[in-house]
Structures are given as C-alpha cells and as structure tokens.
Design an enzyme around this catalytic site. Structure first.
Site: not given
Length: 624
Positions: A83, A145-146, A195, A530
């Site tokens: 993602e 969940f999630q 949802k 760096m």
C-alpha cells in the site's frame, strides 16, 4: 474554507449538500423513473466525474465493494506490491503529469501503510487522494478485525481527512476531495468509507437525476486563487503601493538573486522571461530544478545542503532575494540566524531585502522574516512584474557570479578501474540529454539523490523527481512506476541507492506484471552512505547502523522477477554497459553499478550557514 482544509468536521457543511442535492452519477441510466445505486456506484462515478484516469489499488475486505467497480471499467488500475507503494506511485503519477489518479486501500493496516505517502505528498505540495475502506459503522470503536482510527491518524498529515457518515453525502465528498487536493497549495486528502456505506443502497429518480446533473460541481471550498485576488482587490491601493515599491527595489538592486520553489513550476515560461529581461541570476530548490534552464548563463543550479557552492555563496552575498513559490526549507537556508545577512542589511538601509511570493499565506514569515510579501500565485505576480522590470547590467555582480561558478564546481573523481557515482551519472546524463523533455528521472533518498541533481542537469520542470521534505527512502521505484504510467512514451530512469532500493524492490513485480519499460540504476556501495558520512563526521566514526553487510546480488534478484539485468564493476566497461542499459527497448531493465564509498560534497553541516560548507574530503573514507 480555511478551517475545512484544516480538518473541521464535514458535518458543519452538510446543509450545503442536502439543500443543493448535488448527486451527479454519470454512469446511471436515465430511462427508468427510479434507480437503485450503491455507495460503490457513487464513488466510482465521482472518480470518473473528477477526470480520474488511473487508480493504484491494493484490495481487502472493507474496500472490495468499491474495487469491484473497476472490473472491466473505463478507469485503468495498477496493483502495487504494498500500500505504501500505491501512494508513492500515485505521487509519481501526479508529479510528472497534469492527470488525475486515486489510491484505494482497505481498512486497518491497508490504510496505515499509506500514512508515509500522505505526508510525503502534503509536504511536497503534490495532489493525492487516498480512499480507504473502513469496518461497518456499528463495528467502529469495537477493536474489530482490521479496524484503525484512520481519520485520527491522517488528519495531521493531510489538507483534509474525513470519514463518510451516510450515503447521501458520498458524491459531494468525492468532489470536495479533489477540489481540496488540487486547489491553492496542493496536497493530500484522505476519505474513509465504512463498508456499510459503500455496500448500501440509494434510490433516486430520473427527474431528480436531471435536476442534480444540471448543478455545477463547485462545492463549498472557494477557489483559493480567486479568494486571494478578491483580498488584493479589496486592498487595491495599498497593494499597488507595495508592488510598485517592490519593483523599484528589484530594479535598483545591485546584487539580486531569484530563489525558486516548485510553486513557480506552472509559470516557468514567464519566469524565464522575467529573469532574462531583468538580468538576474537564478537558483532553486531541488523540486524547482529545471524551472530555469540549468544550462543558461544566469543559472546557478540549485542551492542548499548539497547544492551548488556558487548558489550558496551568492545567496549569502545578495542584497535582494526574490523568493518565488518557495517556503525556505531548512535544507536550502542553513542555520536561520545566519541566512541572507547582506539582504537583511540592505533592507535596513532601504536598498534591498527579501521578497516572498507564495500562494499559501501560512508559509509567509513562517521560517524567514521576509520584507516584501505577496500572498498570490507566482503567475499573477510575474504577469505584473514582467511589465515593470528593467534590464540592469550589474557588471560587478555578474562578474562575481561568473567567478563563483568558475571556482566552485561539483567534485569529479577519475580512476583507472574504480567506479564513482558521478562517473555513472555523468555518462547517463550525456547520453540522455538529446532526448530533451522525453526523459524523466526518479530517485530514492540519500547520496545518490543529491548527486543525481548535481550531475544530471535539468532543462525543464520535473525532469528529476524525488521525496524532498519527508525524505522517503525507497520512494524512487514506485515514483518511477507512476511516472511511466502517466508518461508511456517517455524514458523513465530510476536512480537508486542500495539501501533505498532494498526498501521497495518488491515493486519489481508490479513493473513486470504491467510490462513497464522502467530503467533501474542501482548505485551499490553496501551502505546507507549519507548517514555513514554523518557517523564519520559527527559521531567519531562509530559506524553503528549504516553498513549493509549482506546485500543481495541485485542483478540476480531482478532476473528472478523476469527483468533483464546487467552489472558493472569496472570503469573500463562503464561506457558499453550504460549504452546497453539505455538502448534496451524490450521492457524493463536493471543495472547494478558497484561504486566507491565517497562523501557527497559540498556539505552544509548542521548549525552552519550556507557559506560555511565542507568543500573537500582531505581524508580517504574508510569503512571497516
């Protein structure tokens, strides 16, 4: 408008939407008197209505109802390997084109993985709209969940973050998301959709549809540029006095310099006319690289921590600094207390000062206390300034500029067998310069990023794109994916360091799946160079966490993904290998260059002024 962008709850404005009945669904049939549409239909229609051409997606339970609408749809999409890469690819798409895109991810970890690209886009003033799924409303707050508190997480790293509360507002929310992302100082917007709303139904009538479709899609957020114009109009007399006084300062200045930020990108043609007509040297931030042609005699290239020494010295010596579309980032100013001493002194004497033009009012006097301030678009300022600016020979100042340019150049190492980064970059630059504006470079973050800007000159805006303010290692590869999708007919070259490339190399899968002809040049010196240099200079050579003891063979790894791969370890083969790398036309290609560990110079150390640079490394860098 101001507090909307700063995340005031959207429900304060809900009466605007419901009174206007602005639900425009371009893909809904008009023959039946009534039509049942889902929240997902509304979202997809909103994306089409806002001219979204491409989406970067990673699916999951809470976003699936919306993702399903992309099946055999008119909006093309790419599935990245992560993602975070979706967000960076969309940023690369936006940085290199005027096209619009969207990012769609699921709830919980799907969304939290996009926090980095959201902040990256906001900090670098890049329009980005991320739509996340969310658990159903009845499950919010139950540690489902999630589930994640997505809006609470994103509201401080975006221009606007909002969780949709009902299906009726969904169409307007999508319109507003793109309006906010693309208006004024551009940035990121996050929309969170439960949802139950994306799966929910809404009934509309054909008569109502026609009525709604006739209404303009101009939402509550007034156009920032128009609002600024009205503000200036209301104070017209005082504005004209200030503007005329500023132009006198510019025309009478003896040692002026133009300092460009990317806010001047859309007015680059007029900027070039202004600089040449007034005979004023130009420097820039890395994001403004190429707004002024770096091959022009007036160009000082870019300034800052690893920028051109001539530009840094000139900024410190200038009596007038004309800052256009920049925000005085700390990497371009050095320590603030020592910045622009001559310009500040000249202002006190009435002979110069710091002029700041920026469309975002909050950026003015935020870092530097400037003297002549204009809260407006650079194009508007330049359209007036071009008519009042005067050519001034400034022979003494121009002699000094040319002297600085001749004396201070980026260091270049030659060796009979070893390869240095500048050898590779110079070779690539010389062989791609003839492509004019048909080549785009992306970079990760690190020494390779700074040296890419040093050794690959820009002759047009956005030739090189990278993560500036946030400094996201690994952004180079997904940036390249987005850039190639947005510019299918251009050569896209990703210059990456081994540490940076290790972070997102799984997106080689995305490149192969979409047969994107991206060229990947990995500068491998087995270190996070760096930061290794900082360990050497400021931490008594305690190399604690910057050495890559077990890098993969990047050539073999790329071949495992099905990508053509090369490897170059000897300077005598460099020319031939770079030719093969650039000439390959049958898909993506990766070339691993084994380079030496060196400092990126010049270096303005922390707490130092721009003119207090480390200009050479007298001691060979040895990493145990």
């Amino acid at each position: 408008m101001r507090f909307l962008i700063n995340n005031t709850p959207f429900k304060r404005y809900r009466h605007f939407f419901f009174n206007r009945k602005n639900l425009i669904l371009s893909d809904i049939g008009k023959k039946k008197d009534k039509k049942i549409v889902t929240g997902s239909d509304i979202v997809f229609s909103g994306l089409r209505r806002n001219n979204v051409e491409h989406a970067f997606i990673y699916s999951g339970g809470s976003i699936m109802p919306i993702i399903d609408k992309f099946y055999n749809s008119s909006i093309k999409y790419t599935i990245n390997s992560h993602e975070q890469n979706c967000g960076h690819a969309a940023t690369g798409f936006s940085k290199t084109s005027n096209k619009r895109c969207a990012v769609l991810v699921t709830s919980g970890p799907g969304f939290t993985n996009t926090i980095t690209p959201l902040l990256d886009a906001t900090n670098d003033s890049t329009p980005l709209v991320i739509i996340s799924g969310q658990v159903a409303k009845q499950a919010i707050g139950t540690n489902a969940f999630q589930e994640a508190p997505s809006v609470e997480l994103s509201k401080n790293v975006t221009k606007w973050s909002y969780q949709v509360e009902n299906i009726e507002e969904l169409s307007d929310v999508i319109d507003e998301a793109y309006k906010v992302a693309y208006s004024g100082k551009k940035g990121a917007v996050h929309i969170d959709i439960p949802k139950c709303i994306s799966s929910g139904n809404l009934e509309i009538t054909s008569e109502y549809y026609k009525k709604m479709n006739s209404i303009n899609v101009n939402n509550i957020c007034d156009n920032v540029k128009n609002q600024i114009f009205m503000n200036n109009l209301e104070n017209n007399y005082s504005y004209l006095l200030k503007f005329n006084r500023t132009m006198k300062v510019i025309n009478n200045s003896k040692k002026p310099i133009i300092y460009l930020g990317q806010g001047c990108k859309d007015s680059y043609k007029l900027l070039r006319q202004f600089a040449i007509k007034s005979n004023i040297p130009v420097t820039s931030t890395i994001h403004a690289n190429g707004i002024f042609d770096e091959d022009h005699d007036l160009s000082l290239q870019w300034c800052g921590m690893h920028g051109n020494p001539a530009a840094n010295f000139a900024l410190q010596e200038a009596d007038t600094i004309i800052a256009l579309g920049s925000r005085f980032d700390d990497r371009t100013t050095g320590v603030i207390s020592k910045y622009a001493p001559k310009a500040i002194e000249a202002y006190r004497d009435g002979n110069g000062g710091i002029i700041h033009v920026n469309i975002e009012n909050s950026e003015i006097n935020k870092v530097i206390n400037s003297h002549y301030n204009f809260n407006e678009d650079c194009l508007d300022f330049l359209e007036k300034a071009i008519n009042l600016c005067e050519y001034n020979e400034r022979q003494q100042w121009m002699n000094r500029i040319n002297e600085l340019k001749e004396e201070y150049k980026f260091p270049y190492n030659n060796h009979n067998s070893k390869i240095f980064m500048e050898n590779v970059l110079t070779n690539i630059y010389n062989k791609t310069k003839g492509l004019q504006d048909n080549v785009i470079f992306t970079t990760g973050v690190g020494n390779h990023q700074m040296q890419t800007y040093q050794y690959i000159k820009s002759h047009y805006p956005s030739k090189i794109i990278s993560s500036g303010s946030l400094g996201v290692m690994g952004a180079g590869l997904p940036y390249a994916i987005g850039a190639q999708i947005a510019n299918p007919n251009k050569m896209v070259i990703c210059i990456d360091g081994d540490s940076s490339f290790n972070m997102t190399l799984t997106d080689m899968k995305t490149i192969v799946e979409n047969n994107l002809p991206v060229k990947i040049a990995v500068m491998n010196n087995n270190s996070q160079m760096m930061v290794t240099i900082w360990e050497k200079l400021f931490f008594n050579q305690r190399y604690t966490a910057t050495i890559n003891k077990r890098n993969p063979c990047f050539k073999t790894l790329a071949e495992g993904y099905g990508i053509k791969a090369l490897k170059c370890e000897n300077i005598n083969l460099l020319n031939v290998v770079v030719d093969e790398f650039l000439d390959y036309k049958d898909g993506p290609i990766l070339c691993e260059f084994k380079i030496e560990k060196t400092m990126c110079l010049p270096l303005v150390a922390p707490g130092k002024a721009l003119n207090e640079m480390i200009l050479e490394d007298n001691e060979e860098l040895k990493i145990e």
